[in-house]
Design an enzyme around this catalytic site. Sequence first.
Site, PDB file in Angstrom:
ATOM      1  N   SER A 133     -16.159   2.265  12.170  1.00 49.70           N
ATOM      2  CA  SER A 133     -17.218   1.313  11.859  1.00 49.70           C
ATOM      3  C   SER A 133     -17.329   0.343  13.040  1.00 49.70           C
ATOM      4  CB  SER A 133     -16.907   0.590  10.534  1.00 49.70           C
ATOM      5  OG  SER A 133     -17.921  -0.349  10.219  1.00 49.70           O
ATOM      6  N   TYR A 147     -28.049  -2.369  12.820  1.00 51.01           N
ATOM      7  CA  TYR A 147     -26.743  -1.806  13.160  1.00 51.01           C
ATOM      8  C   TYR A 147     -25.686  -2.284  12.160  1.00 51.01           C
ATOM      9  CZ  TYR A 147     -22.535  -0.756  15.901  1.00 51.01           C
ATOM     10  OH  TYR A 147     -21.311  -0.291  16.316  1.00 51.01           O
ATOM     11  N   LYS A 151     -23.270  -0.046   9.534  1.00 54.84           N
ATOM     12  CA  LYS A 151     -21.810  -0.108   9.544  1.00 54.84           C
ATOM     13  C   LYS A 151     -21.256  -0.689   8.246  1.00 54.84           C
ATOM     14  CE  LYS A 151     -21.101   1.806  13.521  1.00 54.84           C
ATOM     15  NZ  LYS A 151     -20.460   3.145  13.571  1.00 54.84           N
ATOM     16  N   THR A 182     -16.206   0.397  26.664  1.00 48.77           N
ATOM     17  CA  THR A 182     -16.820   1.724  26.663  1.00 48.77           C
ATOM     18  C   THR A 182     -18.235   1.585  27.212  1.00 48.77           C
ATOM     19  OG1 THR A 182     -17.801   1.520  24.455  1.00 48.77           O
ATOM     20  CG2 THR A 182     -15.508   2.273  24.576  1.00 48.77           C
TER      21      THR A 182
END
Length: 277
Positions: A133, A147, A151, A182
Amino acid sequence: MQTWFITGASRGFGLEMARAALAAGHKVIATARIRRHIVDALQGDHERLFALTLDVTQPASIEAAVRDAVERFGRIDVLVNNAGYGQLGAFEEVSRDQLVRQFDTNVFGVFDVTRAVLPIMRRQRAGHIITISSIAGMSGGAGSSIYCASKHAVSGWSEALAEELALFGIKVTCVYPGRFRTDFLDRSSVRYGDIKIADYAAFSTARIEALDANNHLQAGDPQKFALAIIDLASNKAPPVWLAGGSEGYRVFMAKANALRDNAERWKEVATSLDVQG
């Protein structure tokens, strides 16, 4: 040795988890929409690695990947629902088409992959479903409402699923990472609203600029995250909720404190609503 099935394994968390699982001696089914990206990143298939094409928004693709995985390795011990992306932007600036695409990937994709794997785990009477999540699934934030909604959806689902599957010896964990280094904020991954509204212009511009400035400077280490997930899957009593990174821990504590304070402040109203006598 475990057999892992990982979605979104061509980059980011998914790729790091595939690497870590292989390094730990496990078998890995690594999946992504473009199989070649996995093969390039992990230097080809071998006896413990099976790279597969999988689009989580396509049920036929899911069914084929799970079938091929079981034919190759015989079982699935750990499912990692990792595939997903961030649809950012103020709610009014996100079109319905964008909203549907976000839920097709982040929510229904997770549901469909899990639905395909669960019969295998039930037959085994064992397994661990790990869903990635976000802190956005624990605490909402301006500029990411859709978003956050996606989640939060998999968060509530994971909690209920954990109770349903305990009967079969299947464990469920929902992981809430904070900001990690990332490519989540790269334009190849993140999406912004496709509707322009003048009232939101200054807010949206400032938010995009701030996120761009933080890209690849986040505090979280993806490799450490991956190692923690590998350890998690070997734990005999894993948690249903797991914070990821120091930011994830802070968000957990802030949410817990806010809920407690809210409950106490509004206790008189809440407790006055029961039937009397």
